[in-house]
Write a protein that holds these residues in place. Structure first.
Motif, PDB file in Angstrom:
ATOM      1  N   GLU A  18       0.687  -1.527   0.212  1.00 30.80           N
ATOM      2  CA  GLU A  18      -0.119   0.159  -0.117  1.00 30.80           C
ATOM      3  C   GLU A  18       1.142   1.146   0.360  1.00 30.80           C
ATOM      4  N   GLN A  47      -4.849   9.919  -4.572  1.00 30.71           N
ATOM      5  CA  GLN A  47      -5.247   8.265  -4.751  1.00 30.71           C
ATOM      6  C   GLN A  47      -3.608   8.203  -3.623  1.00 30.71           C
ATOM      7  N   GLU A  51      -4.064   5.738  -0.334  1.00 31.32           N
ATOM      8  CA  GLU A  51      -3.151   4.342  -0.573  1.00 31.32           C
ATOM      9  C   GLU A  51      -2.593   4.318   0.968  1.00 31.32           C
ATOM     10  N   HIS A  54      -5.167   3.197   3.153  1.00 27.78           N
ATOM     11  CA  HIS A  54      -4.951   1.510   2.902  1.00 27.78           C
ATOM     12  C   HIS A  54      -4.030   1.454   3.690  1.00 27.78           C
ATOM     13  N   GLU A  95      -3.426  -2.085  -9.654  1.00 30.98           N
ATOM     14  CA  GLU A  95      -4.924  -2.256  -8.598  1.00 30.98           C
ATOM     15  C   GLU A  95      -5.267  -3.318  -8.947  1.00 30.98           C
ATOM     16  N   ILE A  98      -3.248  -5.241  -6.707  1.00 29.94           N
ATOM     17  CA  ILE A  98      -2.921  -4.756  -5.444  1.00 29.94           C
ATOM     18  C   ILE A  98      -4.647  -6.141  -5.000  1.00 29.94           C
ATOM     19  N   GLN A 128     -11.314  -2.548  -3.070  1.00 32.67           N
ATOM     20  CA  GLN A 128     -10.749  -2.934  -4.816  1.00 32.67           C
ATOM     21  C   GLN A 128     -11.282  -2.911  -5.970  1.00 32.67           C
ATOM     22  N   GLU A 131     -11.632   0.824  -6.837  1.00 32.08           N
ATOM     23  CA  GLU A 131     -10.239   1.105  -7.212  1.00 32.08           C
ATOM     24  C   GLU A 131     -10.073   0.736  -8.907  1.00 32.08           C
TER      25      GLU A 131
HETATM   26 FE1  FEO Z   1      -4.968   0.046  -2.045  1.00 36.16          FE
HETATM   27 FE2  FEO Z   1      -5.380   1.356  -4.903  1.00 36.16          FE
HETATM   28  O1  FEO Z   1      -5.763  -0.169  -3.377  1.00 36.16           O
END
Ligand code: FEO
Length: 163
Positions: A18, A47, A51, A54, A95, A98, A128, A131
């Motif tokens: 992240e 963005q 992150e 996150h 993404e 991820i 997600q 995202e």
């Molecule tokens: Fe933390 Fe863009 O996924």
């Protein structure tokens, strides 16, 4: 119940991913600033902030489960792209990577019968979906725009309004 080491280590890896994502998006923001696409740069900076949020979500969770966080080195991000479409395609691909990583964490939580971690990860599963959808949406618009500069400037203005 204290978190198992295997789960803790995997979540530590995800914190790194992240933070790496934040770094990648900040590099993309820098690319857009260099190109004077300030709306797209704004979008990428937002963005990048998301992150970090996150990563912090996972950080807090690991401590809530009496685990420990150990930070690892963050890879140097890419800085060279040819155009905005290439940047957002790279963001979309990232993404998807991820998403795979979150899915693997869910698999591990099931393997270890760690129900709280499974529940904790539900938020990330939903996130997600969003995202990927937002990155792909911009990719599709950029494909439509092609070389049309006025349309590109219009999209830049729209992306600059991201809250
Ligand atoms: Fe933390 Fe863009 O996924």
């Amino acid at each position: 119940m204290k978190i198992k080491k295997k789960m803790q280590d995997a979540l530590n890896e995800q914190i790194n991913k992240e933070m790496e994502s934040a770094y990648i998006y900040l590099a993309m923001a820098a690319y857009f600033d260099k190109e004077n696409l300030t709306g797209m740069s704004h979008w990428m900076k937002k963005q990048a902030q998301e992150e970090v949020d996150h990563a912090m979500r996972i950080y807090r969770y690991v401590f809530e489960r009496a685990g420990n966080v150990k930070l690892k080195a963050i890879k140097k991000p890419e800085h060279d792209w040819s155009n905005p479409l290439e940047v957002f395609e790279a963001a979309y691909e990232h993404e998807k990577f991820i998403t795979d990583s979150i899915n693997q964490l869910v698999d591990l939580s099931e393997e270890l019968d760690d129900k709280p971690t499974g529940t904790f990860l539900n938020w990330f599963i939903d996130e997600q979906v969003e995202e990927e959808d937002s990155a792909l949406g911009i990719v599709e618009k950029l494909r439509m725009i092609g070389d049309a500069k006025p349309a590109l400037m219009m999209l830049d203005r729209v992306l600059g309004k991201r809250e």
